[in-house]
Scaffold this motif. Structure first.
Motif, PDB file in Angstrom:
ATOM      1  N   THR A 175     -10.498   6.477  -5.184  1.00  0.00           N
ATOM      2  CA  THR A 175      -9.096   7.049  -4.599  1.00  0.00           C
ATOM      3  C   THR A 175      -9.448   7.728  -3.271  1.00  0.00           C
ATOM      4  O   THR A 175     -10.559   8.267  -3.006  1.00  0.00           O
ATOM      5  N   GLY A 176      -8.885   7.118  -2.163  1.00  0.00           N
ATOM      6  CA  GLY A 176      -9.376   7.892  -0.733  1.00  0.00           C
ATOM      7  C   GLY A 176      -8.775   7.014   0.270  1.00  0.00           C
ATOM      8  O   GLY A 176      -7.339   6.846   0.364  1.00  0.00           O
ATOM      9  N   PRO A 177      -9.308   6.671   1.312  1.00  0.00           N
ATOM     10  CA  PRO A 177      -8.754   6.074   2.456  1.00  0.00           C
ATOM     11  C   PRO A 177      -8.014   4.605   2.282  1.00  0.00           C
ATOM     12  O   PRO A 177      -8.288   4.235   0.997  1.00  0.00           O
ATOM     13  N   GLN A 178      -7.256   4.285   2.955  1.00  0.00           N
ATOM     14  CA  GLN A 178      -6.615   3.041   3.220  1.00  0.00           C
ATOM     15  C   GLN A 178      -7.480   2.148   3.132  1.00  0.00           C
ATOM     16  O   GLN A 178      -8.750   2.267   4.014  1.00  0.00           O
ATOM     17  N   THR A 192       0.954  -1.321  -0.003  1.00  0.00           N
ATOM     18  CA  THR A 192       0.056   0.203  -0.059  1.00  0.00           C
ATOM     19  C   THR A 192       0.951   1.067   0.029  1.00  0.00           C
ATOM     20  O   THR A 192       2.184   1.207   0.467  1.00  0.00           O
ATOM     21  N   GLY A 193       0.200   2.156  -0.532  1.00  0.00           N
ATOM     22  CA  GLY A 193       1.018   3.507  -0.432  1.00  0.00           C
ATOM     23  C   GLY A 193       0.616   4.485   0.847  1.00  0.00           C
ATOM     24  O   GLY A 193      -0.469   4.685   1.136  1.00  0.00           O
ATOM     25  N   LEU A 194       1.615   4.633   1.751  1.00  0.00           N
ATOM     26  CA  LEU A 194       1.314   5.490   2.981  1.00  0.00           C
ATOM     27  C   LEU A 194       2.337   6.606   3.018  1.00  0.00           C
ATOM     28  O   LEU A 194       3.501   6.507   2.544  1.00  0.00           O
ATOM     29  N   THR A 195       1.631   7.729   4.056  1.00  0.00           N
ATOM     30  CA  THR A 195       2.408   8.926   4.101  1.00  0.00           C
ATOM     31  C   THR A 195       2.746   9.089   5.553  1.00  0.00           C
ATOM     32  O   THR A 195       2.543   8.144   6.360  1.00  0.00           O
ATOM     33  N   SER A 196       2.914  10.103   6.122  1.00  0.00           N
ATOM     34  CA  SER A 196       3.130  10.228   7.328  1.00  0.00           C
ATOM     35  C   SER A 196       2.021  10.827   8.123  1.00  0.00           C
ATOM     36  O   SER A 196       2.009  11.418   9.149  1.00  0.00           O
ATOM     37  N   SER A 197       0.945  10.950   7.262  1.00  0.00           N
ATOM     38  CA  SER A 197      -0.509  11.439   7.704  1.00  0.00           C
ATOM     39  C   SER A 197      -0.886  10.734   8.889  1.00  0.00           C
ATOM     40  O   SER A 197      -0.553   9.372   9.104  1.00  0.00           O
ATOM     41  N   PRO A 198      -1.754  11.154   9.860  1.00  0.00           N
ATOM     42  CA  PRO A 198      -2.340  10.406  10.921  1.00  0.00           C
ATOM     43  C   PRO A 198      -3.207   9.367  10.368  1.00  0.00           C
ATOM     44  O   PRO A 198      -3.194   8.252  11.156  1.00  0.00           O
ATOM     45  N   GLU A 199      -3.836   9.390   9.294  1.00  0.00           N
ATOM     46  CA  GLU A 199      -4.781   8.436   8.805  1.00  0.00           C
ATOM     47  C   GLU A 199      -3.796   7.229   8.243  1.00  0.00           C
ATOM     48  O   GLU A 199      -4.223   5.843   8.368  1.00  0.00           O
ATOM     49  N   SER A 200      -2.549   7.570   7.472  1.00  0.00           N
ATOM     50  CA  SER A 200      -1.649   6.453   7.017  1.00  0.00           C
ATOM     51  C   SER A 200      -1.196   5.826   8.414  1.00  0.00           C
ATOM     52  O   SER A 200      -0.822   4.678   8.478  1.00  0.00           O
TER      53      SER A 200
END
Length: 271
Positions: A254-257, A13-21
């Motif tokens: 496109t949107g949430p994990q 999966t694609g993750l960032t440093s965002s709280p959601e990720s």
């Protein structure tokens, strides 16, 4: 690194440093997935990897991939050394993304410079020469958009002792038309990329197949249906010689994990 370090199934999966990720990574860990392979493109990012490891306790992360066109060997070496000190064993360096006239030479030069143990780096390999380089200079290979028949051929090139981890598209949808439409939409981008077009051709998919994306191509490259159907499809890679298959869930949105999809699959895949 042993072939089975990651277990049979992980997540791409694609993750960032965002709280959601960060929350998604924590959820994957709580569900019992052993590893997250971070998507390439503009991601992952060295700081993001550090943030994800810092937000979790034991789940492993693989940069699948860090582009050698974007990151220097020195920066990757520094990031690896730092994470190995603070969270030993949790970061494996996945490398690839070399473009231009001599991608193999560019990857080779990067491997000459990067200070990461061979057993803690893998290559995003598709073609036979890149698979040979993965065999000779890394722990193994991490191909994407490949059939189980490809896994069998890749195992022959890699030999018995190298890691073969396959990223496979997954659609949790039992309606065949809907599932294939979602998969087809994602797959359609890749034949436009020369390396993937060549890989698909080597796998037996004609130019017409790559343009029209018929059902047999979609069904070879994407697993869909119930969790049991999906596990059966992914297990074809394991039976063909892969050590680890990463679940690359696509939903058409496109949107949430896709945490709920990971949750639905976990009792079947991780049993």
């Amino acid at each position: 690194m042993t072939n089975h370090q990651f277990g049979p199934f992980g997540i791409t999966t694609g993750l960032t440093s965002s709280p959601e990720s960060l929350a998604a990574a924590q959820a994957a860990e709580e569900l019992g997935y052993p590893a997250i392979w971070l998507s390439g493109g503009p991601l992952p990012g060295l700081q993001t990897i550090a943030d994800l490891i810092g937000a979790t306790n034991s789940i492993r992360f693989v940069s699948g991939i860090l582009s050698v066109d974007k990151y220097s060997a020195a920066d990757v070496s520094t990031a690896y050394a730092s994470l190995e000190k603070s969270a030993p064993g949790r970061f494996t360096v996945g490398l690839g993304g070399a473009h231009g006239p001599k991608p193999l030479a560019k990857i080779t030069a990067f491997l000459d410079e990067v200070d990461v143990p061979e057993e803690r780096r893998v290559l995003a390999a598709l073609g036979p020469r890149m698979l040979e380089l993965a065999r000779d200079r890394s722990a193994g290979a991490y191909p994407f958009l490949v059939s189980a028949a490809y896994s069998a051929e890749a195992r022959k090139v890699l030999g018995p002792d190298k890691l073969l981890a396959v990223s496979h598209l997954v659609v949790l949808e039992t309606d065949a038309a809907k599932a294939r439409a979602i998969a087809r939409n994602t797959i359609s981008f890749f034949p436009q990329i020369p390396g993937y077009a060549a890989s698909l051709k080597r796998q037996g998919f004609s130019e017409k197949d790559q343009t029209e994306l018929p059902d047999h191509l979609v069904d070879a490259l994407a697993a869909w249906g119930t969790p049991a159907d999906i596990k059966a499809k992914l297990t074809e890679h394991l039976d063909a010689g892969a050590d680890h298959v990463t679940v690359n869930v696509i939903t058409g949105v496109t949107g949430p994990q896709p945490v709920e999809q990971w949750r639905t699959l976990a009792p079947t895949l991780l049993a």
